[in-house]
Design a protein around this motif. Sequence first.
Motif, PDB file in Angstrom:
ATOM      1  N   LEU A  16      -3.569  54.394  53.425  1.00 52.34           N
ATOM      2  CA  LEU A  16      -2.120  54.439  53.293  1.00 52.34           C
ATOM      3  C   LEU A  16      -1.690  53.677  52.035  1.00 52.34           C
ATOM      4  O   LEU A  16      -2.052  52.522  51.850  1.00 52.34           O
ATOM      5  N   HIS A  17      -0.957  54.352  51.165  1.00 52.75           N
ATOM      6  CA  HIS A  17      -0.347  53.695  50.010  1.00 52.75           C
ATOM      7  C   HIS A  17       1.166  53.852  50.135  1.00 52.75           C
ATOM      8  O   HIS A  17       1.658  54.650  50.941  1.00 52.75           O
ATOM      9  N   GLY A  18       1.877  53.102  49.322  1.00 56.67           N
ATOM     10  CA  GLY A  18       3.332  53.237  49.310  1.00 56.67           C
ATOM     11  C   GLY A  18       3.780  53.558  47.891  1.00 56.67           C
ATOM     12  O   GLY A  18       3.499  52.816  46.957  1.00 56.67           O
TER      13      GLY A  18
ATOM     14  N   ARG B  61       5.168  51.628  41.586  1.00 56.97           N
ATOM     15  CA  ARG B  61       4.295  50.645  42.220  1.00 56.97           C
ATOM     16  C   ARG B  61       3.788  51.149  43.549  1.00 56.97           C
ATOM     17  O   ARG B  61       4.440  51.949  44.200  1.00 56.97           O
ATOM     18  N   CYS B  62       2.635  50.600  43.944  1.00 53.17           N
ATOM     19  CA  CYS B  62       2.177  50.782  45.316  1.00 53.17           C
ATOM     20  C   CYS B  62       2.759  49.631  46.128  1.00 53.17           C
ATOM     21  O   CYS B  62       2.607  48.470  45.759  1.00 53.17           O
ATOM     22  N   VAL B  63       3.457  49.974  47.217  1.00 49.68           N
ATOM     23  CA  VAL B  63       4.121  48.936  48.003  1.00 49.68           C
ATOM     24  C   VAL B  63       3.537  48.824  49.411  1.00 49.68           C
ATOM     25  O   VAL B  63       4.197  48.363  50.320  1.00 49.68           O
TER      26      VAL B  63
ATOM     27  N   LEU C 230      -0.019  47.237  51.066  1.00 49.14           N
ATOM     28  CA  LEU C 230      -1.274  46.540  50.760  1.00 49.14           C
ATOM     29  C   LEU C 230      -2.430  47.479  51.082  1.00 49.14           C
ATOM     30  O   LEU C 230      -2.604  47.885  52.228  1.00 49.14           O
ATOM     31  N   CYS C 231      -3.177  47.880  50.030  1.00 50.78           N
ATOM     32  CA  CYS C 231      -4.142  48.968  50.232  1.00 50.78           C
ATOM     33  C   CYS C 231      -5.542  48.572  49.806  1.00 50.78           C
ATOM     34  O   CYS C 231      -6.388  49.420  49.601  1.00 50.78           O
ATOM     35  N   GLY C 232      -5.798  47.272  49.667  1.00 48.73           N
ATOM     36  CA  GLY C 232      -7.147  46.856  49.317  1.00 48.73           C
ATOM     37  C   GLY C 232      -7.141  45.892  48.155  1.00 48.73           C
ATOM     38  O   GLY C 232      -6.101  45.393  47.730  1.00 48.73           O
TER      39      GLY C 232
HETATM   40 CU   LIG Z   1      -2.099  51.509  47.052  1.00 44.74          CU
END
Ligand SMILES: [Cu+2]
Length: 180
Positions: free
Chosen positions: A109-111, A145-147, A149-151
């Motif tokens: 999951l990314h944002g 941005r990715c919002v 937390l994906c790693g």
């Molecule tokens: Cu991400």
Amino acid sequence: MAYSFISFGVRGRPTEDGVPVHPRPALQISWLTITSILCLFLVIWGLFAFYQETSAATTTNTLIVNVTGQQWQWTFSYPQYNATSSGAQVIELPVNRPVEFYVTSLDVLHGFAIQALGIRVDANPGEVTSTPIVTPSQTGTYAVRCVELCGLLHSYMWEAVNVVSADSFNSWIQSQGGHL
Ligand SMILES: [Cu+2]
């Protein structure tokens, strides 16, 4: 509330019970009716505005951008132009043209968020989510941005969006291998 405090307030310890509450059917029914009508009015108004916006958007030449998130980068493609921008750290959008993003993810999951355009949507693996149609009205550089937390390298998962004139956008699209 102020009226109740002043007219029904008791100082110190009350010595007797308050006046019992009797049902007032006329008051209850009219209260329910009035608030229901208000709610219905807001719902119908909202739906009307929503459909108006949606149908207005489909008649214009909306730019479609497909967005794919993966650990830890975004890939953008412009299906109307057969252009793909992968790991370029910068994409372009034409000013004053409506744009709609179709967002998905390859792994977790990314944002996907462009704060300046009011866009924030989850990038779900196996699902494509479309954003509301927005129209960038000012040229400039904004951040994708990715919002979520994906790693490990989540905080590096960002790119720049340059909102540029239609001419600059056309030459950029060609430089990405796209056809006008
Ligand atoms: Cu991400």
